[in-house]
Write a protein that holds these residues in place. Structure first.
Motif, PDB file in Angstrom:
ATOM      1  N   ASN A 216      47.346  44.028  39.533  1.00  0.00           N
ATOM      2  CA  ASN A 216      48.159  42.831  39.758  1.00  0.00           C
ATOM      3  C   ASN A 216      47.336  41.607  39.365  1.00  0.00           C
ATOM      4  OD1 ASN A 216      49.951  40.909  40.650  1.00  0.00           O
ATOM      5  ND2 ASN A 216      49.916  41.527  42.802  1.00  0.00           N
ATOM      6  N   TYR A 217      47.241  41.350  38.056  1.00  0.00           N
ATOM      7  CA  TYR A 217      46.350  40.312  37.542  1.00  0.00           C
ATOM      8  C   TYR A 217      46.625  38.937  38.129  1.00  0.00           C
ATOM      9  CZ  TYR A 217      44.455  43.390  33.908  1.00  0.00           C
ATOM     10  OH  TYR A 217      43.809  44.403  33.247  1.00  0.00           O
ATOM     11  N   GLU A 218      47.887  38.613  38.287  1.00  0.00           N
ATOM     12  CA  GLU A 218      48.254  37.273  38.752  1.00  0.00           C
ATOM     13  C   GLU A 218      48.432  37.206  40.270  1.00  0.00           C
ATOM     14  OE1 GLU A 218      48.288  34.739  36.694  1.00  0.00           O
ATOM     15  OE2 GLU A 218      47.818  36.066  35.001  1.00  0.00           O
ATOM     16  N   ALA A 219      48.123  38.298  40.953  1.00  0.00           N
ATOM     17  CA  ALA A 219      48.280  38.374  42.412  1.00  0.00           C
ATOM     18  C   ALA A 219      49.688  37.976  42.847  1.00  0.00           C
ATOM     19  CB  ALA A 219      47.242  37.505  43.116  1.00  0.00           C
ATOM     20  N   ASN A 232      43.076  43.087  41.448  1.00  0.00           N
ATOM     21  CA  ASN A 232      43.434  41.912  40.663  1.00  0.00           C
ATOM     22  C   ASN A 232      42.648  41.820  39.365  1.00  0.00           C
ATOM     23  OD1 ASN A 232      43.452  40.294  43.824  1.00  0.00           O
ATOM     24  ND2 ASN A 232      45.264  41.011  42.722  1.00  0.00           N
ATOM     25  N   SER A 233      41.745  42.779  39.129  1.00  0.00           N
ATOM     26  CA  SER A 233      41.003  42.816  37.877  1.00  0.00           C
ATOM     27  C   SER A 233      40.544  44.249  37.634  1.00  0.00           C
ATOM     28  CB  SER A 233      39.781  41.911  37.932  1.00  0.00           C
ATOM     29  OG  SER A 233      38.772  42.458  38.753  1.00  0.00           O
TER      30      SER A 233
END
Length: 241
Positions: A216-219, A232-233
């Motif tokens: 979930n890159y963009e949270a 998140n990364s």
């Protein structure tokens, strides 16, 4: 949000199955370069598109709809590949099938050659490869995804790349994941799915009882419960595997 609680399960995996687009390959960054090239090459400003941003917004709307039909098996990829562009042009009064076909051809050629990877892609694959067998499970077109592997120097990491064209099923269809397991020669307990799409990657894997890592890159906030892990990364995957 990283799910530390799930680590107490002490799962032992042998195989890691990655999604490609928007998980390792930064699809939006790559596509944006291609959109600009297409907009300039075909002089779309002279044909009714005030800006590349308006052109892209129109395309994304029609592309999303066409992909939903494609995932449901309601349209062939050859038709979808051109029709999404035809509808984009048509929205601005340009009814030109030849132009739509030329743009479609350019997009298929350019997009896998504009390499944009998310931070830490090669590093996490270097870290994981000695410990696990790595595989790809993607809904992307076979020929496009093959070029991406070579363009980005990713082929060396993966034992199998399983596309929806090869399996005959598209994520999140359970048969797509079961075909992957048969191809890999593994049980669902031996595998973990890593992907960016809650509905396609995470729910699809969970539907057959396979563990998942949601990238979930963009949270983005969500209400989906019982995801095995969430990061998140790509760097955070080292804390899990």
């Amino acid at each position: 949000m990283f799910n530390f609680a799930a680590m107490s399960q002490e799962k032992k995996y042998k195989h890691i199955i990655f999604d490609l687009d928007r998980t390792l390959w930064d699809f939006e960054a790559s596509a944006n370069e291609v959109f600009q090239e297409i907009y300039s090459k075909h002089k779309l400003a002279d044909q009714g598109f005030p800006s590349v941003d308006i052109f892209v917004a129109a395309y994304k709307k029609h592309n999303e709809y066409m992909w939903s039909l494609y995932r449901e098996g309601k349209i062939m990829k050859e038709i979808m590949s051109v029709k999404r562009w035809f509808l984009t042009l048509e929205e601005f009064g340009i009814e030109n099938g030849d132009l739509a076909a030329k743009i479609a051809e350019d997009y298929i050629y350019m997009s896998p050659r504009r390499v944009k990877l998310f931070p830490y892609t090669h590093e996490i694959l270097d870290y994981l490869q000695p410990k696990y067998e790595l595989h790809l499970l993607t809904n992307g077109f076979e020929e496009v995804q093959q070029v991406k592997l070579d363009s980005a120097g990713l082929r060396k990491y993966f034992k199998h790349m399983i596309t929806s064209e090869r399996s005959g099923y598209k994520k999140p269809n359970p048969r797509s994941f079961k075909f992957a397991l048969e191809t890999i020669g593994a049980t669902k307990e031996e595998c973990i799915m890593i992907g960016d799409d809650l509905g396609v990657d995470i729910m699809g894997a969970r539907g057959i009882g396979m563990d998942q890592i949601y990238v979930n890159y963009e949270a983005h906030p969500h209400e989906l419960k019982n995801i095995t892990f969430e990061v998140n990364s790509l760097k955070q995957i080292e804390e899990i595997l």
